[in-house]
Write an enzyme that holds these catalytic residues in place. Sequence first.
Site, mmCIF file in Angstrom:
data_model
loop_
_atom_site.group_PDB
_atom_site.id
_atom_site.type_symbol
_atom_site.label_atom_id
_atom_site.label_comp_id
_atom_site.label_asym_id
_atom_site.label_seq_id
_atom_site.Cartn_x
_atom_site.Cartn_y
_atom_site.Cartn_z
ATOM 1 N N LYS A 9 0.856 -1.183 0.000
ATOM 2 C CA LYS A 9 0.000 0.000 0.000
ATOM 3 C C LYS A 9 0.890 1.231 0.000
ATOM 4 C CE LYS A 9 -3.800 2.290 2.304
ATOM 5 N NZ LYS A 9 -4.785 2.272 3.372
ATOM 6 N N LYS A 43 -2.215 -1.645 -3.888
ATOM 7 C CA LYS A 43 -3.057 -0.453 -3.853
ATOM 8 C C LYS A 43 -2.210 0.796 -3.898
ATOM 9 C CE LYS A 43 -6.346 1.739 -0.820
ATOM 10 N NZ LYS A 43 -6.883 1.800 0.511
HETATM 11 C C1 PBG Z 1 -7.400 3.247 5.190
HETATM 12 C C2 PBG Z 1 -7.824 3.227 3.767
HETATM 13 C C3 PBG Z 1 -7.667 4.231 2.814
HETATM 14 C C4 PBG Z 1 -8.243 3.757 1.635
HETATM 15 C C5 PBG Z 1 -8.747 2.499 1.903
HETATM 16 N N1 PBG Z 1 -8.460 2.187 3.225
HETATM 17 C C6 PBG Z 1 -7.131 5.601 2.939
HETATM 18 C C7 PBG Z 1 -5.717 5.856 3.180
HETATM 19 O O1 PBG Z 1 -4.892 4.968 3.314
HETATM 20 O O2 PBG Z 1 -5.406 7.042 3.271
HETATM 21 C C8 PBG Z 1 -8.292 4.500 0.336
HETATM 22 C C9 PBG Z 1 -9.312 4.049 -0.637
HETATM 23 C C10 PBG Z 1 -9.500 4.972 -1.775
HETATM 24 O O3 PBG Z 1 -8.797 5.997 -1.922
HETATM 25 O O4 PBG Z 1 -10.396 4.698 -2.576
HETATM 26 N N2 PBG Z 1 -8.484 2.976 6.051
#
Ligand code: PBG
Length: 338
Positions: free
Chosen positions: A204, A256
């Site tokens: 991520k 992601k």
């Molecule tokens: C964290 C989380 C995020 C997203 C999914 N889970 C935000 C982040 O890491 O800042 C992002 C999903 C998206 O942008 O569509 N709970």
Amino acid sequence: MSISYGSFPGTRPRRLRTTPAMRRMVAETRLHPAELILPAFVREGVSEPVPLQSMPGVVQHSRDTLRKAAAEAVAAGIGGIMLFGVPEESKKDAVGTPGTDPDGILQVAIRDVRAEVGDDLVIMSDLCLDEHVDHGHCGVLDAEGRVDNDATLERYAEMARVQADAGVHTVGPSGMMDGQVRVVREALDGAGHQDVSILAYTAKYASAFYGPFREAVGSSLKGDRKTYQQDPANARESLRELELDLAEGADMVMVKPALPYLDILRQFADAVDVPVAAYQISGEYAMVEAAAANGWIDRDRAIMETLTSVRRAGAGLILTYWATEVARRLNRGEQPGG
Ligand code: PBG
């Protein structure tokens, strides 16, 4: 491979592109509704869905409209739903109490959706503190204001237990704390939830494309997540995270965002024997919608092309805000190729 140039041009790749039927027949990549997962937001205390400005077409659901969206997802044949809870602002605190309250909005939403669709859809939940804390970080903070890895893990263990008690099928630890998959697995097993699976947010990245999501969950974040999410400059680091998550017990792994990280996706798909997911995130959605709204790109084709690319790069599962819409299009016979 032999390409004959004898009677130029003896080899004509264009023959396989001549008609829609030919192109459809030789297409290497196909999409299926069952591999799509719909991320959905549910907001506490609203009776009507709240539209999101930066994600046209996406809403913060009320409890009622979330149930409807889940039923529609089943009817469209999609694989799963990933739930995000948006608690009332006044309930957020430094440790994210709504995230571990059995009556917190996310747990309520899991129970609602489970009551609505049972086992007809894989019900997944975001396992992270950012939606539930007043400072917006994915973990709890130490005295100096830094995200405290090991103290956060204790909160994640508790979140795993309450989400599983509420009836979730799969938890999605997304906070990028070291050791989070192990702690979540142990917490689930210790509470008799051996059958609850883990979709690990493995690679991520600290991405600018999360922007619209922060509106979607009413994030309170100031600053950034660069001390826990990965640097976009690094690829090999993702393989290290992958090794760790698998050793810790991840059932499925995720990359992601999706489109800017297709190289990572391909490496994961080649390296592992568990399902590999990709999350087409809020900013990826917003870019296509915004360009299409300006008449600059063909929306429907662009959506299909992005999903095809993510699938082609190796994702077996795709989280996308277009899941239900695209599933309906696929059910009508639309496909990449052709
Ligand atoms: C964290 C989380 C995020 C997203 C999914 N889970 C935000 C982040 O890491 O800042 C992002 C999903 C998206 O942008 O569509 N709970």
